[in-house]
Design a protein around this motif. Structure first.
Motif, PDB file in Angstrom:
ATOM      1  N   ALA A   1     -23.059   0.012  -7.074  1.00  0.00           N
ATOM      2  CA  ALA A   1     -22.835   1.111  -8.021  1.00  0.00           C
ATOM      3  C   ALA A   1     -21.593   1.091  -8.715  1.00  0.00           C
ATOM      4  N   ILE A   2     -20.522   0.784  -7.960  1.00  0.00           N
ATOM      5  CA  ILE A   2     -19.172   0.610  -8.417  1.00  0.00           C
ATOM      6  C   ILE A   2     -19.127  -0.569  -9.381  1.00  0.00           C
ATOM      7  N   LYS A   3     -19.695  -1.763  -9.151  1.00  0.00           N
ATOM      8  CA  LYS A   3     -19.708  -2.857  -9.977  1.00  0.00           C
ATOM      9  C   LYS A   3     -20.485  -2.448 -11.456  1.00  0.00           C
ATOM     10  N   ALA A   4     -21.570  -1.868 -11.132  1.00  0.00           N
ATOM     11  CA  ALA A   4     -22.518  -1.087 -12.511  1.00  0.00           C
ATOM     12  C   ALA A   4     -21.525  -0.267 -13.243  1.00  0.00           C
ATOM     13  N   ALA A   5     -20.894   0.535 -12.792  1.00  0.00           N
ATOM     14  CA  ALA A   5     -19.978   1.452 -13.550  1.00  0.00           C
ATOM     15  C   ALA A   5     -18.760   0.615 -14.187  1.00  0.00           C
ATOM     16  N   ASN A   6     -18.374  -0.177 -13.346  1.00  0.00           N
ATOM     17  CA  ASN A   6     -16.929  -0.833 -13.993  1.00  0.00           C
ATOM     18  C   ASN A   6     -17.630  -1.820 -15.134  1.00  0.00           C
ATOM     19  N   LYS A   7     -18.746  -2.261 -15.036  1.00  0.00           N
ATOM     20  CA  LYS A   7     -19.470  -3.159 -16.103  1.00  0.00           C
ATOM     21  C   LYS A   7     -19.720  -2.394 -17.274  1.00  0.00           C
ATOM     22  N   LEU A   8     -20.041  -0.977 -17.179  1.00  0.00           N
ATOM     23  CA  LEU A   8     -20.080  -0.069 -18.216  1.00  0.00           C
ATOM     24  C   LEU A   8     -18.889   0.043 -18.996  1.00  0.00           C
TER      25      LEU A   8
ATOM     26  N   SER B   1      -3.833  18.786 -12.311  1.00  0.00           N
ATOM     27  CA  SER B   1      -4.223  17.360 -12.493  1.00  0.00           C
ATOM     28  C   SER B   1      -5.667  17.308 -12.848  1.00  0.00           C
ATOM     29  N   PHE B   2      -6.145  16.154 -13.238  1.00  0.00           N
ATOM     30  CA  PHE B   2      -7.440  15.950 -13.269  1.00  0.00           C
ATOM     31  C   PHE B   2      -8.085  15.724 -11.942  1.00  0.00           C
ATOM     32  N   THR B   3      -9.396  15.753 -11.896  1.00  0.00           N
ATOM     33  CA  THR B   3     -10.136  15.854 -10.301  1.00  0.00           C
ATOM     34  C   THR B   3      -9.881  14.724  -9.466  1.00  0.00           C
ATOM     35  N   GLY B   4      -9.933  14.838  -8.461  1.00  0.00           N
ATOM     36  CA  GLY B   4      -9.766  13.845  -7.331  1.00  0.00           C
ATOM     37  C   GLY B   4     -10.993  12.785  -7.366  1.00  0.00           C
ATOM     38  N   VAL B   5     -12.178  13.088  -7.749  1.00  0.00           N
ATOM     39  CA  VAL B   5     -13.275  12.284  -7.725  1.00  0.00           C
ATOM     40  C   VAL B   5     -13.098  11.315  -8.977  1.00  0.00           C
ATOM     41  N   LEU B   6     -12.434  12.033 -10.155  1.00  0.00           N
ATOM     42  CA  LEU B   6     -12.134  11.018 -11.325  1.00  0.00           C
ATOM     43  C   LEU B   6     -10.971   9.880 -10.990  1.00  0.00           C
ATOM     44  N   LYS B   7      -9.803  10.348  -9.971  1.00  0.00           N
ATOM     45  CA  LYS B   7      -8.926   9.654  -9.621  1.00  0.00           C
ATOM     46  C   LYS B   7      -9.594   8.478  -8.703  1.00  0.00           C
ATOM     47  N   THR B   8     -10.238   8.838  -7.969  1.00  0.00           N
ATOM     48  CA  THR B   8     -10.710   8.162  -6.757  1.00  0.00           C
ATOM     49  C   THR B   8     -11.774   6.752  -7.440  1.00  0.00           C
ATOM     50  N   TYR B   9     -12.419   7.149  -8.620  1.00  0.00           N
ATOM     51  CA  TYR B   9     -13.166   6.224  -9.404  1.00  0.00           C
ATOM     52  C   TYR B   9     -12.242   5.255 -10.079  1.00  0.00           C
ATOM     53  N   LEU B  10     -11.220   5.791 -10.938  1.00  0.00           N
ATOM     54  CA  LEU B  10     -10.162   5.222 -11.554  1.00  0.00           C
ATOM     55  C   LEU B  10      -9.574   4.033 -10.675  1.00  0.00           C
TER      56      LEU B  10
ATOM     57  N   THR C   1      -6.688  -4.196 -15.077  1.00  0.00           N
ATOM     58  CA  THR C   1      -6.842  -4.292 -16.619  1.00  0.00           C
ATOM     59  C   THR C   1      -8.073  -3.509 -17.001  1.00  0.00           C
ATOM     60  N   GLY C   2      -8.747  -2.752 -16.341  1.00  0.00           N
ATOM     61  CA  GLY C   2      -9.929  -2.135 -16.848  1.00  0.00           C
ATOM     62  C   GLY C   2      -9.997  -1.319 -17.939  1.00  0.00           C
ATOM     63  N   LEU C   3      -8.936  -0.863 -18.651  1.00  0.00           N
ATOM     64  CA  LEU C   3      -8.988  -0.172 -19.730  1.00  0.00           C
ATOM     65  C   LEU C   3      -8.287  -1.132 -20.961  1.00  0.00           C
ATOM     66  N   GLU C   4      -7.828  -2.199 -20.759  1.00  0.00           N
ATOM     67  CA  GLU C   4      -7.239  -3.194 -21.682  1.00  0.00           C
ATOM     68  C   GLU C   4      -7.914  -3.281 -22.741  1.00  0.00           C
TER      69      GLU C   4
ATOM     70  N   LYS D   1      -2.027  10.218 -18.536  1.00  0.00           N
ATOM     71  CA  LYS D   1      -1.594   8.942 -19.245  1.00  0.00           C
ATOM     72  C   LYS D   1      -0.580   7.727 -18.409  1.00  0.00           C
ATOM     73  N   PRO D   2      -0.193   8.324 -17.423  1.00  0.00           N
ATOM     74  CA  PRO D   2       0.524   7.504 -16.415  1.00  0.00           C
ATOM     75  C   PRO D   2      -0.607   6.313 -15.867  1.00  0.00           C
ATOM     76  N   VAL D   3      -1.670   7.238 -15.391  1.00  0.00           N
ATOM     77  CA  VAL D   3      -2.713   6.210 -14.865  1.00  0.00           C
ATOM     78  C   VAL D   3      -3.339   5.593 -15.736  1.00  0.00           C
ATOM     79  N   LEU D   4      -3.669   6.068 -17.086  1.00  0.00           N
ATOM     80  CA  LEU D   4      -4.351   5.116 -18.063  1.00  0.00           C
ATOM     81  C   LEU D   4      -3.402   4.003 -18.330  1.00  0.00           C
ATOM     82  N   SER D   5      -2.114   4.234 -18.166  1.00  0.00           N
ATOM     83  CA  SER D   5      -1.113   3.029 -18.533  1.00  0.00           C
ATOM     84  C   SER D   5      -1.356   2.106 -17.610  1.00  0.00           C
TER      85      SER D   5
END
Length: 186
Positions: A57-64, A81-90, A96-99, A123-127
């Motif tokens: 499931a994580i591999k499929a999400a990361n591929k998306l 802050s944003f939700t913990g579930v979002l941070k856990t996925y990020l 380099t997932g958002l490069e 933004k620090p997490v995205l960076s």
């Protein structure tokens, strides 16, 4: 045709945040974009909590995410802050997932006091994930999206105007950035 993933961090499937994400999806589809949704809360909790990088499931999400040209990161604001579930996925995205992707943050909170959550929490997490093209996000207050008696959501006019401007800027940046990445057809 650009591909975009709407990554939602809402743990609530009937969140007011859906008003913003559904609106963005509708606008981008009208431009001919391919839109996919990824709800962090729908990923297996055990895979998220135990950081199972190799989970299907994580591999499929990361591929998306990897296959997308752009990502809308949407979340309600909890405790500044944003939700913990979002941070856990990020945390499970590759380093380099958002490069090379254009990012549009869409956040909603109970008060204007958390307006800077996008800048100081997200933004620090995205960076750290190599996102270098973060569009101006939209922060909404719960009262700007009303639940209707029919079960729908109604967005107030001021928020619609800000969403329209942000989505237009995001689309333009994505298309411009996409044309810069593609080799010349000379």
């Amino acid at each position: 045709m650009p591909k975009v993933v709407i990554l939602s961090g809402s743990p609530n499937p009937v969140s007011r945040l859906n008003g913003m994400t559904d609106y963005a999806e509708e606008k981008l589809r009208a431009l001919g974009w391919e839109v996919s949704a990824l709800h962090a809360a729908s990923l297996p909790a055990e895979d998220l909590v135990l950081a199972r990088w190799d989970s299907p499931a994580i591999k499929a999400a990361n591929k998306l995410i990897a296959d997308a040209d752009a990502v809308i990161v949407a979340s309600p604001v909890y405790k500044a802050s944003f939700t913990g579930v979002l941070k856990t996925y990020l945390d499970l995205l590759p380093q380099t997932g958002l490069e090379g992707k254009v990012i549009l943050p869409l956040f909603i909170g109970g008060t204007i006091a958390h307006l800077l959550t996008i800048d100081y929490a997200l933004k620090p997490v995205l960076s750290a994930l190599y996102a270098r093209h973060v569009s101006s996000g939209v922060y909404a207050v719960d009262s700007q999206i009303q639940k209707t008696d029919e079960g729908g959501l109604k967005i107030d006019e001021e928020l619609l105007q800000r969403l329209d401007a942000a989505i237009a800027s995001f689309a333009e940046a994505t298309e411009l950035f996409g044309s810069l990445r593609k080799p010349s057809q000379a």
